[in-house]
Design a protein around this motif. Structure first.
Motif, mmCIF file in Angstrom:
data_model
loop_
_atom_site.group_PDB
_atom_site.id
_atom_site.type_symbol
_atom_site.label_atom_id
_atom_site.label_comp_id
_atom_site.label_asym_id
_atom_site.label_seq_id
_atom_site.Cartn_x
_atom_site.Cartn_y
_atom_site.Cartn_z
ATOM 1 N N LYS C 108 16.485 -24.374 -44.076
ATOM 2 C CA LYS C 108 17.260 -23.575 -43.043
ATOM 3 C C LYS C 108 17.012 -22.297 -43.129
ATOM 4 O O LYS C 108 17.128 -21.524 -42.053
ATOM 5 N N ARG C 109 16.674 -21.290 -44.164
ATOM 6 C CA ARG C 109 16.411 -20.061 -43.907
ATOM 7 C C ARG C 109 15.070 -19.755 -43.371
ATOM 8 O O ARG C 109 14.991 -18.921 -42.618
ATOM 9 N N ILE C 110 14.187 -20.872 -43.274
ATOM 10 C CA ILE C 110 12.845 -20.706 -42.667
ATOM 11 C C ILE C 110 13.143 -20.537 -41.083
ATOM 12 O O ILE C 110 12.483 -19.812 -40.284
ATOM 13 N N PHE C 111 14.087 -21.322 -40.711
ATOM 14 C CA PHE C 111 14.436 -21.099 -39.107
ATOM 15 C C PHE C 111 14.876 -20.016 -38.756
ATOM 16 O O PHE C 111 14.276 -19.270 -37.913
ATOM 17 N N GLU C 112 15.775 -19.443 -39.559
ATOM 18 C CA GLU C 112 16.358 -18.060 -39.227
ATOM 19 C C GLU C 112 15.161 -16.787 -39.577
ATOM 20 O O GLU C 112 15.006 -15.981 -38.648
ATOM 21 N N THR C 113 14.382 -17.203 -40.457
ATOM 22 C CA THR C 113 13.207 -16.281 -40.626
ATOM 23 C C THR C 113 12.303 -15.986 -39.584
ATOM 24 O O THR C 113 12.061 -15.117 -38.830
ATOM 25 N N PHE C 114 12.083 -17.296 -39.040
ATOM 26 C CA PHE C 114 11.060 -17.735 -37.911
ATOM 27 C C PHE C 114 11.577 -16.723 -36.624
ATOM 28 O O PHE C 114 10.933 -16.114 -35.973
#
Ligand SMILES: Nc1ncnc2c1ncn2[C@@H]1O[C@H](COP(=O)(O)OP(=O)(O)OP(=O)(O)O)[C@@H](O)[C@H]1O
Ligand SMILES: [Mg+2]
Lengths: 137, 118, 285
Positions: C108-114
């Motif tokens: 989930k974090r990776i999506f935001e990060t991207f």
């Protein structure tokens, strides 16, 4: 520079003093001799139209300085204002050769070409205000 | 204000040295036509070297003077139109198409002579 | 951008920079070939990318200012726009790759990060493109200026006869300047005949023709006559095909013919003198 001159146009002499004032200001502002002639001619046209069609009115000649653009632009703005009959059909009046007085019909379209910016606001029975700007190159 | 008109043999020479306001221009038109009539002139040179500005009205008066003089049998040459004046006339869309021109008074006279020869 | 992401980028700084420098080398060979100019050497590349990463420290306005100064210098030194954009693309992939391989990042974090990284890099690319078009407009302005100054003065070739050679594209601005030059020149040289030579004008469209006709009219008003010379076959073709009316304007195909016509108009001509007697004079003297 906050130089401005207002010239009343009521007689033919008003036409002459308006264009002389314009030429002097244009010279002071550093316009080339060709642009001085353009500005003086434009004023002469607008002043004569006032004299011919509205009987009286005024010509305002101002020095412009726009610091908000880069490089800053300087120029001269002419405002011709009268409370005469107004121009019924502006589109016609702006056409080369259109005249209601047996002139050449070169005045208004000519002023537009002589100057860099041109704006005309006229209402039937209320009056006419024409503004034109020439920028220093 | 009146613009002086000089006579040289069959020609009339005019050098406009004053600011051409409407009244002066009209007065000049009248004076010139009278003079052509009086003297039976064949040609006219109008020198505009000192004229700093020609607007549509003055241009019309000048064009009319040329046409009227031609009607009376006198050829007219305009001389000394300054570059700045020429450029404003072009900008205004005023071409003075049929009017002969020359660089200065002297050339104007020469041109008249040529035109009258052929 | 979230402080945690900034923190991550900082932690991986060396890794990111090294990876990017490798990527940019491939970009380099693709955009400029093997001959890498010294303005794009490793050192400059490194400074560039370090500066980009450093801007994360500043608040937005300050960051923009820093970036602008740096990018301007690089544009000036000759970095092409494609090099910037490709470079930033690789920077983005390096970043994303680093982030996704990092530990402790859930999906989930990776999506935001991207998303945050995309927005950040896009912003930088946009700014670079803006700087680029700004400097491009400046360059055009400068060139236009140079072109105007280039417009030749009227050249007197014989007494009473002058030539105005026109070279290059003629726009309204230049046409005005040329007209002023010609008219002032006529008065100065007392020219009776002016030859406007359009040999060097690549295209004569209705606009150019209009300017030429106006110049001819103005020339006539000041009291001289005008001949248009240097009309090449293809120019004659376009003039007729476009239905351009040159009015009463006299035309000749070559400058030489124009000069002959000019001499005739001023009641003169070129005569051949006796070469034998001329040379005997030289020998005898
Ligand atoms: N201030 C004005 N108030 C009312 N009508 C105007 C005014 N100025 C112009 N007009 C109208 O617009 C027409 C066109 O004006 P323009 O100056 O172009 O030509 P003109 O004055 O008729 O001739 P020229 O200026 O060539 O001597 C005029 O004939 C007149 O009918
Ligand atoms: Mg008018």
């Amino acid at each position: 520079m906050g130089i401005q001159s207002n010239v009343e146009v009521q007689t033919e002499w008003g036409i002459v003093s308006a264009r002389q004032a314009g030429r002097n200001l244009a010279k002071e502002a550093g316009f080339s001799s060709v642009d001085q002639a353009r500005i003086a001619t434009a004023i002469s046209e607008l002043a004569r139209n006032i004299y011919l069609y509205a009987n009286n009115g005024e010509i305002i000649i101002e020095f412009l300085e726009n610091e908000n653009v880069s490089p800053p632009r300087r120029g001269i703005k002419i405002t011709a204002r009268d409370e005469g009959p107004g121009i019924d059909n502006i589109r016609n009046a702006m056409e080369d050769g259109y005249t209601t007085s047996g002139g050449l019909g070169a005045g208004l379209p000519g002023v537009k070409r002589l100057m860099d910016e041109f704006d005309i606001d006229s209402r039937s029975g209320v009056g006419t205000e024409i503004t034109a700007i020439k920028w220093l190159r | 204000m009146r613009i002086p008109i000089l006579k040289l043999h069959k020609y009339l020479l005019i050098s406009v040295q004053v600011e051409l306001d409407d009244q002066t221009a009209l007065q000049f038109q009248e004076d010139l036509l009278n003079k052509i009539h009086q003297e039976g002139s064949l040609g006219v040179v109008i020198d505009l070297t000192s004229v700093e500005m020609i607007d549509s009205y003055i241009a019309k008066v000048l064009g009319d003077v040329v046409d009227m003089s031609n009607l009376m049998g006198a050829k007219v040459v305009l001389t000394g139109i300054q570059p700045a004046v020429a450029i404003t006339l072009i900008d205004m869309g005023i071409m003075l198409h049929e009017v002969p021109t020359a660089l200065d008074l002297e050339q104007g006279l020469e041109k008249l002579q040529q035109e009258l020869e052929d | 951008m979230q402080p945690s992401i900034i923190q991550m980028i900082h932690n991986q700084r060396h890794y990111i920079i090294d990876n990017w420098l490798e990527e940019i080398n491939t970009v380099q060979t693709e955009t400029v070939g093997n001959n890498v100019p010294k303005e794009m050497d490793d050192e400059t590349n490194r400074k560039f990318i370090e500066m980009i990463i450093d801007t994360l420290e500043y608040e937005q306005r300050e960051a923009k200012g820093k970036l602008r100064g740096f990018v301007e210098r690089l544009i000036y030194s000759g970095w092409p726009l494609s090099y910037f954009t490709r470079g930033m693309q690789s920077f983005r992939s390096v970043l994303l790759e680093t982030m996704s391989s990092g530990e402790g990042v859930n999906s989930k974090r990776i999506f935001e990060t991207f998303y945050e990284i995309e927005t950040w890099v896009d912003g930088i690319v946009n700014q670079i493109a803006d700087e680029y078009s700004g400097s491009w407009e400046n360059t055009i302005q400068l060139q236009r200026h140079a072109l105007n100054e280039l417009s030749a003065p009227l050249i007197p070739v014989f007494e009473k006869i002058s030539v105005m050679p026109l070279v290059g594209t003629i726009d309204t601005e230049r046409a005005k300047l040329i007209m002023e030059n010609v008219l002032e020149g006529i008065i100065e040289h007392r020219s009776h005949v002016v030859l406007i030579d359009i040999t060097g004008v690549p295209v004569v469209d209705t606009m150019v023709a209009h300017h030429i006709i106006q110049a001819a009219e103005a020339i006539r008003l000041v009291g001289a006559e005008c001949i248009l010379v240097g009309i090449r076959p293809e120019i004659a073709q376009t003039i007729v095909n476009l239905g351009i009316d040159l009015g009463k304007l006299q035309t000749k195909s070559t400058l030489q013919q124009g000069i002959e016509a000019g001499l005739q108009m001023t009641q003169r001509k070129i005569v051949k003198c006796n070469t034998e007697s001329a040379s005997s004079v030289v020998i005898g003297g």
